[in-house]
Structure formats: C-alpha cells, structure tokens
Design a protein around this motif. Structure first.
Motif, PDB file in Angstrom:
ATOM      1  N   VAL A  99       0.842  -1.206   0.000  1.00  0.00           N
ATOM      2  CA  VAL A  99       0.000   0.000   0.000  1.00  0.00           C
ATOM      3  C   VAL A  99       0.872   1.249   0.000  1.00  0.00           C
ATOM      4  CG1 VAL A  99      -1.651   1.319   1.329  1.00  0.00           C
ATOM      5  CG2 VAL A  99      -1.950  -1.111   1.089  1.00  0.00           C
ATOM      6  N   TYR A 109       3.414   0.985  -3.525  1.00  0.00           N
ATOM      7  CA  TYR A 109       2.770   0.945  -4.835  1.00  0.00           C
ATOM      8  C   TYR A 109       1.541   1.832  -4.904  1.00  0.00           C
ATOM      9  CZ  TYR A 109       6.004  -2.574  -6.312  1.00  0.00           C
ATOM     10  OH  TYR A 109       7.148  -3.210  -6.648  1.00  0.00           O
ATOM     11  N   SER A 110       0.515   1.556  -4.067  1.00  0.00           N
ATOM     12  CA  SER A 110      -0.698   2.386  -4.196  1.00  0.00           C
ATOM     13  C   SER A 110      -0.416   3.808  -3.782  1.00  0.00           C
ATOM     14  CB  SER A 110      -1.847   1.847  -3.348  1.00  0.00           C
ATOM     15  OG  SER A 110      -1.692   0.534  -3.046  1.00  0.00           O
ATOM     16  N   GLY A 111       0.516   4.015  -2.865  1.00  0.00           N
ATOM     17  CA  GLY A 111       0.836   5.371  -2.444  1.00  0.00           C
ATOM     18  C   GLY A 111       1.823   6.015  -3.381  1.00  0.00           C
TER      19      GLY A 111
END
Lengths: 164, 353
Positions: A57, A60-62
């Motif tokens: 999270v 990558y997503s951040g």
C-alpha cells in the motif's frame, strides 16, 4: 471468513484490471491500477504477510501511483484513440496468454510442496520473521539488490542531468 | 476469555460510531479553537456572538455549509470531482481506527479504547496517509481550473517529498521499542513516567522535530500550506468546491491534524501514560484507570493542536523552492543521521547473539 474475503478482493482485483484495459482516459486507468494494487495488498494480508501488505500500500498504491497520476496531470493527457492494433496481437495474443496461464498453473500445482506454510488461514509471518530471513539468511542477495537499485538511481540522475 | 463473533462485532460497531462522532465533534471544536486563538494572536476577539463565548459557532457554521447551494461548474470531470472530497475525508477518518487512546481496559474480552489493535499499526497509518493525497490530487485535476491544478500538483509533490522524511523519522522509535504495534510502543515508554518517554529518555527529540515538520507539510498546514496559498492560487485545490464538498476537505484537514497529534502523543510522549510515572499512587479501579488514561491522552493531543494553531498564527509561508530544499536537503539527511546514531547506541547496549 478468509475464503469470503479472498473471493471479494480477488474479484475486485480482476475487475480493476479489466477496467484498466477498457478505460480510454489515462487517469481512469491509473485509478483502476490503484484498486488492483490495494486489493493485492488485502490478498497478501489474507496469506499472513502483513508487512508485505503494508509495503504494497505505501510503496505501490501510495508513492508510485501518485507519481503516475502526477505525470498524467502534468502532461494533461487526453483521451486515447482506438486503433485496430496489430494483426500479430490478434493471432498470437489469446493462444499465447492461454499457454502462459496453463504453464504457470502447471508449475504452481506441481511444486506446491515447496511454497512453505503460506495459505489462507491463521498463519501469520510477522515483521520480525521477515526481517530475520532478509537480514540473516538472505543477506547477500538483499544487499546486491540494493546496489542494483542504487545503480538505477544513478542512471536516472545521469539521464536527467542538464548538459552544460 | 473467549468472545463470540457477535459480541465482538457489536462492540466494534459501537466503538466505531463513538470514535467517529467524537472525532467529528473534535474537528468542529478545533476549528473554533483555531479561530479563537488566531484571533487572540492577531489582537482581536474571534467568534463570540453565537452562544456563550461563541461556543455554538461550529453548529452555525455546519448549518450554513449544509444549506449553501452546491455549485457544479460546467467543465469539471464529474465522477472524480464528486469522489475526491470523499476520498480525502474517508482516509482522514480511517487512520483514527488504529490509534489506541487509553489503557488496556477490556470488557467481555474486547479492548475498549482502540478500534483495532494490529501488529503493524504504524505502517497502516503511513499507508493511509499515502493514499489520502489522491483526494487532493484528483480534486485539483478534475476541477479543470489552472489554480486548482497547480495547487494539486504542489500538494502531491510536497506530500511525496515529506513522506520520506516522515517515515525515516519514525525508524528510531521502532528501533527503540522493537515493534510496530502502537500499544506496545506506548507500553515501552510507560515505566518511569516522563523520563522514559521517547522524547526525553529515548533521546528522540531530533526525530520528533523532523516528524512534526514533515507532518505539518503532509497535512498542508502553515507554514507549508502552499497548495492553498491564497495570494497566488486563489484557494488552490478546492477553489471550485462549495457547500458540503468544501466542508469535507475542511473536515479532512482538521481530522488529519488530530491524527497527527494522536500519533505524536503515542510515539514520542508516552500516549496515555501519566508524566509522573510511579510518583503518584496508581488507581486499581478499572473506571479510574480508564478516566485517568483518557485524561492524559486528551491533554497531550490538545497540546499538539494548540501548537499547530500557534505555528499557523506566527510563521510566514515558505516559498516553493525553499520548501523542497528544506525537505530534501535538510530533513532527509538529518533523519538518516538520527537512524545511524540511534541504531549505534542500541547496538552498543544489546548483547550480540
């Protein structure tokens, strides 16, 4: 409970990936990619890899996807045009993808015994376990990888440097 | 004691509702506190007309924002324009879920003063913070307005840059307590009151100042509030927003402030433990323990909110290149040096094995 969560988030993951392909606006595609990455994090968590889930999270997503959206916003990329694509993709694409999937499934099912204890359920690999493996058992590969990343950073700096 | 799933779910649901309501009330009254204090700093009264001492002002503000017309400009990209404030508010409220705000008091085997007690609480907080920037980034982009877009670009660049310093500043704490569990981090600091807090006894005050500055930048507060610098960008990323959508951004900002205060309290100032340690007699009654721990926690968080407002009222805004230089050239190297020195001392004290 674990199985229900797995089905929900695996479905979300696949739906996000399909949406990523079918959307024509780059920012929508980027947002679907965030959904895919976040649901992957939940799948890691279900397998008991809590540190990996958090890192997924945060990194990558951040960080990485923020950079993606940042670039899309900066360039103000518009809608993509639909083309017919190359013939090769039509002919070789589906059989190739099916063959790859079949091969991966075969290997995973054949080598299941060497994956260790990771499975849906109560199993939990704590951050301590992970760091013991990384910094004691696999120290050399870990350090070599970090040197590789350092080289990549230096390369990026060299490429981005202004010529005087 | 075994707890059945139903009891667990019901108590958890009750905890979620209570915490969300208290957080939103705290947000409303932090706004009032800020207006009052900044008023005093600028030698004026601040809101004083609605209710005694202006105490009903948040209610009036809320009613006004609800009743305002919700404008939707023609050129916006609708789905993201509506989604962006929700992302901002949801992420801001979600991070409260891992914050423990009181002693380990259990009822029917369920922890009362924390919504969820996880092994990786600190990492979850960092993860939610890194998702929260999408609210701002998407709002600026979807508004289709150059001021909004510039504000959003500034915000995302700023948050990515300062996230690094923020994460690095917490490594010293994690090294010292050997855990990412927030409850455990507080327990490590609980032995000798003030002297064993990470800020004093743990010699993490450098980490604390790095954390504080990085957190001010992450929450887009003065002196790092460039994404909404009104002298250059009108109102930055929320220029096109009105009514409740604007209020959602506003609430998200203050909820983030409260979370930062909670985290600073937990990591550096011993959470809910009293500064006097064992000098004062410890109560044995569970209700007294709960009230005392809540009292200390609230006092410390209020101190951080006061600090936020004080800084906002006193310091001028940085220029953009100063902001980037400060983050990358000063905070990050100092944070790395702090990690090296801290791990060196911990290594000296620990026996090899």
């Amino acid at each position: 409970m674990h199985l229900a969560l797995f089905i929900i988030f695996a479905g979300l993951c696949v739906a996000g990936a399909l949406n990523l392909l079918f959307q024509r606006h780059p920012i929508n595609s980027a947002l679907s990619l965030i959904v895919v990455m976040s649901s992957l994090a939940v799948l890691y968590l279900l397998l008991g890899a809590e540190f990996l889930a958090a890192a997924q999270v945060i990194v990558y997503s951040g960080a990485i996807m923020v950079l993606f959206t940042f670039v899309i916003m900066l360039l103000n990329a518009g809608r993509e045009e639909r083309t017919h694509g190359s013939k090769l993709a039509y002919i070789a694409g589906f059989p190739g993808a099916a063959a790859l999937l079949g091969l991966l499934t075969f290997i995973f099912l054949n080598r299941r015994s060497s994956f260790g204890q990771a499975q849906l359920g109560e199993y939990l690999a704590t951050t301590g376990d992970l760091s013991r493996v990384l910094f004691r058992d696999l120290l050399l590969p870990f350090e070599v990888t970090s040197v590789l990343i350092l080289i990549a950073i230096l390369g990026a700096v060299a490429l981005a440097r202004k010529e005087h | 004691m075994e707890t059945s799933l139903l009891v667990f779910l019901l108590i958890s649901l009750a905890k979620v509702i209570v915490v969300v309501v208290i957080t939103l009330m705290a947000v409303a009254y932090t706004v009032l506190l800020e207006r009052k204090l900044v008023g005093r700093i600028q030698n004026r009264w601040g809101p004083s007309r609605v209710g005694p001492f202006g105490l009903l002002q948040p209610l009036a503000d809320g009613a006004k924002l609800f009743l305002k017309e919700d404008l939707m400009p023609e050129a916006v990209y609708r789905p993201l324009y509506i989604l962006a404030p929700m992302i901002a508010l949801i992420c801001a409220l979600m991070s409260i879920a891992v914050v423990p705000f009181g002693a380990d008091v259990r009822w029917k085997g369920v922890q009362l003063f924390e919504i969820s007690d996880t092994n990786i609480g600190l990492l979850i907080l960092l993860g939610i913070t890194s998702i929260g920037v999408y609210g701002i980034a998407l709002s600026g982009w979807s508004s289709n307005n150059k001021y909004s877009l510039l504000g959003a670009l500034r915000a995302s660049a700023q948050v990515i840059s300062y996230e690094l310093a923020l994460g690095l500043s917490l490594v010293g704490i994690v090294l010292r307590s050997g855990s990412l569990n927030l409850r455990h981090i507080v327990d490590v600091q609980a032995t000798h009151g003030l002297l064993s807090w990470n800020f004093f006894g743990g010699f993490q005050f450098i980490a604390f100042f790095i954390y504080l500055m990085a957190a001010y930048a992450e929450t887009n507060r003065a002196p790092f509030d460039l994404p909404e610098a009104e002298s250059e960008l009108t109102a930055g990323y929320h220029t096109e927003y009105s009514s409740m959508k604007f209020a959602m951004f506003f609430m998200a900002e203050y909820a983030n402030m409260i979370t930062v205060g909670c985290v600073a309290t937990l990591l550096f100032f011993g959470g809910w433990t009293s500064p006097f340690g064992n000098l004062l007699p410890q109560p044995s009654n569970p209700i007294a323990i709960s009230l005392l721990s809540l009292f200390w926690f609230v006092v410390k968080v209020l101190f951080f909110l006061f600090l936020y407002i004080w800084v906002r009222g006193t310091l001028p805004r940085l220029r953009y290149d100063q902001l980037m230089g400060f983050g990358w050239k000063f905070l990050v190297p100092v944070a790395v040096a702090n990690i090296v020195v801290t791990s060196f001392f911990i290594g000296l004290r620990l026996p090899l094995h």
